[in-house]
Design a protein around this motif. Structure first.
Motif, short mmCIF file in Angstrom:
data_model
loop_
_atom_site.label_atom_id
_atom_site.label_comp_id
_atom_site.label_asym_id
_atom_site.label_seq_id
_atom_site.Cartn_x
_atom_site.Cartn_y
_atom_site.Cartn_z
N UNK A 4 31.60 2.25 1.86
CA UNK A 4 31.61 0.81 2.15
C UNK A 4 30.53 0.08 1.37
N UNK A 5 29.63 0.83 0.76
CA UNK A 5 28.55 0.19 -0.01
C UNK A 5 28.56 0.80 -1.41
N UNK A 6 28.73 -0.05 -2.41
CA UNK A 6 28.83 0.46 -3.78
C UNK A 6 27.44 0.80 -4.32
N UNK A 7 27.44 1.63 -5.35
CA UNK A 7 26.18 2.00 -6.00
C UNK A 7 25.48 0.75 -6.52
N UNK A 8 26.28 -0.17 -7.09
CA UNK A 8 25.69 -1.39 -7.67
C UNK A 8 24.95 -2.20 -6.61
N UNK A 9 25.54 -2.28 -5.41
CA UNK A 9 24.88 -3.02 -4.34
C UNK A 9 23.54 -2.40 -3.96
N UNK A 10 23.54 -1.07 -3.91
CA UNK A 10 22.30 -0.37 -3.60
C UNK A 10 21.25 -0.64 -4.66
N UNK A 11 21.69 -0.54 -5.91
CA UNK A 11 20.78 -0.80 -7.03
C UNK A 11 20.22 -2.20 -6.97
N UNK A 12 21.12 -3.16 -6.69
CA UNK A 12 20.70 -4.55 -6.66
C UNK A 12 19.64 -4.77 -5.58
N UNK A 13 19.87 -4.16 -4.43
CA UNK A 13 18.91 -4.29 -3.32
C UNK A 13 17.54 -3.73 -3.72
N UNK A 14 17.57 -2.56 -4.36
CA UNK A 14 16.32 -1.93 -4.78
C UNK A 14 15.60 -2.79 -5.81
N UNK A 15 16.39 -3.38 -6.69
CA UNK A 15 15.81 -4.23 -7.74
C UNK A 15 15.15 -5.46 -7.10
N UNK A 16 15.89 -6.03 -6.13
CA UNK A 16 15.40 -7.22 -5.43
C UNK A 16 13.99 -6.97 -4.87
N UNK B 174 18.05 5.76 -5.12
CA UNK B 174 18.83 6.95 -5.46
C UNK B 174 19.95 7.12 -4.43
N UNK B 175 21.08 7.64 -4.91
CA UNK B 175 22.15 7.99 -3.99
C UNK B 175 22.19 9.51 -3.84
N UNK C 244 0.78 -1.22 0.00
CA UNK C 244 0.00 0.00 0.00
C UNK C 244 0.82 1.28 0.00
N UNK C 245 2.11 1.14 -0.06
CA UNK C 245 2.95 2.30 0.15
C UNK C 245 4.11 2.29 -0.85
N UNK C 246 4.49 3.46 -1.30
CA UNK C 246 5.62 3.55 -2.24
C UNK C 246 6.91 3.52 -1.43
N UNK C 247 7.81 2.62 -1.79
CA UNK C 247 9.06 2.51 -1.06
C UNK C 247 10.21 3.10 -1.87
N UNK C 248 11.08 3.80 -1.18
CA UNK C 248 12.23 4.40 -1.84
C UNK C 248 13.48 4.09 -1.02
N UNK C 249 14.51 3.62 -1.69
CA UNK C 249 15.77 3.34 -0.99
C UNK C 249 16.78 4.44 -1.32
N UNK C 250 17.40 4.99 -0.29
CA UNK C 250 18.34 6.10 -0.50
C UNK C 250 19.66 5.81 0.20
N UNK C 251 20.75 5.88 -0.56
CA UNK C 251 22.10 5.77 0.02
C UNK C 251 22.67 7.17 0.15
N UNK C 252 22.91 7.61 1.37
CA UNK C 252 23.35 8.99 1.60
C UNK C 252 24.84 9.06 1.92
#
Lengths: 213, 356
Positions: free
Chosen positions: A135-147, A153-154, A118-126
């Motif tokens: 310590x966390x690459x952009x690709x890892x963040x993207x992969x998590x969001x895709x999962x 967004x970073x 019911x809610x829009x989720x957004x993942x943000x790496x700051x």
């Protein structure tokens, strides 16, 4: 009642809740968006803080209600009451702190348990400005969001990088794109509070269906 | 003319403070046992304890029913030091194990989950406690070291509670007026006898009982505003949690905060909740004219520069319905109702399960 609601076009209001571990920069992102500034001496958020801002988009105007929460695990028992009627949950981690990234799963589950789809989720790496300490690459963040099939967004609240873009991106997927209300002044908002919440919920479910592209 | 007036009122204030100091030092403190329950002492406390005797008075009023000894404090400090060393070792192990950014092996994950400790939370919060007071902010400052020690020792003392955000304010406030050991003893006893223990351990039913108590008192003291909040859906979780858990340090200017603490230390929880209603009453006119958004913003960002201390305390004083006795009475009523409600709820869900 119905004639009244036609004559006054309400400003669409959306509740955004910011979640994530302690000191990942939730308050900083919000402050950058609200006042376009960054302060090195933030106080820790205890309980919850509230801010709101009107965003003028190309085709419409939206009012964003931002709820900034405390990050410590202990406060999680309060989260359900905070996310009860939110349109968006922004989950923030710190790219220089892997532990905060590992917590993302738990934050996501927490929101999903409470609100389902019911809610829009957004993942943000700051904190992308701290390139040396990453310590966390952009690709890892993207992969998590895709999962999880969610937006990603970073940002760097300190450098002012991508913060506006983040909110614009969020605004672009908010439910209720079909009605294009005119900008109104603030007093009108609270007259329309109840009927507005209703329209938000109904259009929200439409949106969830449309969004599964 | 106005400057004259201002300087003369400042002069009167100074004079009054000097007089109060003398009364505390010469009349009250030397005759503590005889005076501690007197009307005179109450009046003096609510006028605001002068900073020069504040630490001593707080210490005596709080007392030490838990019988925490200085020896215990130094033992706890030693334990804390050891666990800090372990934590630092762990952090460096993580740094080594996590050489490549992409790696997410099981052991590293385990290390990280252990790293999510009280220690880490304290580290993050130390520079974020009273950032406007640089002596807590700067890493090398003695006060920051004392604050760390106190909080870490408390985690060793009560591992079941550990560290919760907000504690650092209470501890820092005590450290401003007392030496570290007294501050620790007062901290433990103060937490033990107040709503802080429930809030800091974030046990939901307990916190809800307090919030419910607040709602009842709010309704009986400020009905019009209460109804306005009901209408626009401002809920107590939105402001009370932050106000109470930071002991008002995030809501009010510091000189006002410590005067609130004077009352809290003497009268306990009742005064903390009375202060909340005092703040609401102070801003009542504005709040009544405001929308949900405006109210929610105001309550989480109290305009501290606009607070006239004497007016606020006048409002707090005027809420005579929130006495110690009445607070306790309503709290117990809410507690009873809550357990009844829970009982019914469990019974109903149990029946449902049986039927299945």
């Amino acid at each position: 009642m119905s004639s009244q609601s036609k004559s006054i076009t309400p400003l669409s209001k959306y509740k955004l809740v910011f979640l994530g571990d302690q000191a990942v920069g939730k308050t900083s992102i919000i402050t950058r968006f609200m006042y376009d500034k960054f302060d090195n001496n933030y106080q820790a958020t205890i309980g919850i803080d509230f801010l709101s801002k009107t965003m003028y988009l190309e085709d419409r105007t939206v009012r964003l209600q931002l709820w900034d929460t405390a990050g410590q695990e202990r406060f999680r028992s309060l989260i359900p009451s905070y996310i009860r009627d939110s349109s968006v949950a922004v989950i923030v981690y710190d790219v220089t702190n892997r532990a905060s990234f590992l917590s993302v799963n738990r934050w996501l589950e927490e929101v999903k348990n409470e609100r389902g789809e019911d809610v829009i989720l957004v993942l943000v790496g700051n904190k992308t400005d701290q390139t040396e300490r990453r310590q966390v690459s952009t690709e890892e963040g993207e992969a998590k969001a895709k999962e999880y099939g969610i937006m990603f967004m970073e940002t760097s609240a300190k450098a002012g990088f991508n913060v506006k873009a983040l909110f614009r991106k969020i605004a672009s997927v908010l439910p209720g794109m079909e009605n294009v209300p005119e900008p109104t002044n603030m007093q009108m908002v609270d007259i329309k509070l109840n009927s507005n919440t209703e329209t938000t919920t109904t259009s929200e479910s439409n949106q969830t269906q449309r969004c599964r592209c | 003319m106005t400057t004259n007036h201002a300087s003369s009122s400042a002069y009167r204030y100074e004079e009054r403070q000097t007089y109060l100091c003398r009364v505390w030092k010469e009349k009250i403190l030397p005759n503590w046992d005889e005076k501690k329950h007197s009307r005179k002492l109450r009046d003096l406390v609510f006028e605001g304890i002068p900073p020069s005797v504040r630490g001593e008075v707080w210490k005596r009023i709080i007392g030490n029913p838990l019988k925490v000894t200085p020896e215990l404090y130094s033992i706890l400090c030693e334990q804390a030091k050891k666990s800090r060393k372990d934590f630092e070792k762990l952090t460096s192990e993580i740094a080594i194990a996590d050489g490549d950014v992409g790696g997410s092996g099981g052991t590293v994950e385990q290390l990280y989950s252990r790293e999510r400790s009280a220690q880490k939370s304290i580290n993050l919060d130390l520079p974020r406690t009273f950032p406007e007071l640089t002596f807590f902010h700067v890493e090398s400052s003695p006060l920051q070291g004392q604050l760390r020690e106190l909080l870490e020792a408390y985690v060793c003392f009560r591992p079941d509670i550990g560290y919760t955000q907000g504690m650092s304010y209470l501890a820092a406030g005590l450290l401003l007026y007392m030496d570290p050991c007294d501050a620790f003893i007062s901290f433990c006893n103060l937490l033990h006898r107040s709503c802080f223990l429930s809030f800091f351990s974030m046990k939901l039913p307990d916190v809800q009982i307090y919030l419910q108590t607040h709602q009842r008192l709010f309704k009986s003291e400020l009905l019009v505003l209460y109804e306005h909040f009901e209408r626009i859906r401002i809920e107590p979780e939105m402001y009370m949690v932050g106000w109470i858990m930071s002991a008002y340090c995030r809501a009010l200017p510091l000189d006002v905060v410590f005067r609130v603490w004077d009352g809290f230390i003497l009268d306990g929880d009742a005064y903390l909740f009375r202060t909340a209603l005092g703040i609401l009453k102070y801003f009542e006119d504005t709040l009544l004219k405001s929308s949900f958004e405006e109210c929610a913003f105001l309550l989480s960002h109290i305009p501290q520069d606009h607070i006239i201390s004497d007016v606020l305390f006048q409002k707090i004083r005027s809420l005579s319905g929130v006495s110690k006795k009445r607070f306790k009475h309503i709290y117990h009523k809410c507690e009873k109702e809550m357990s009844q409600w829970n009982g019914e709820y469990f019974q109903a869900s149990w029946k449902q399960q049986q039927q299945k």
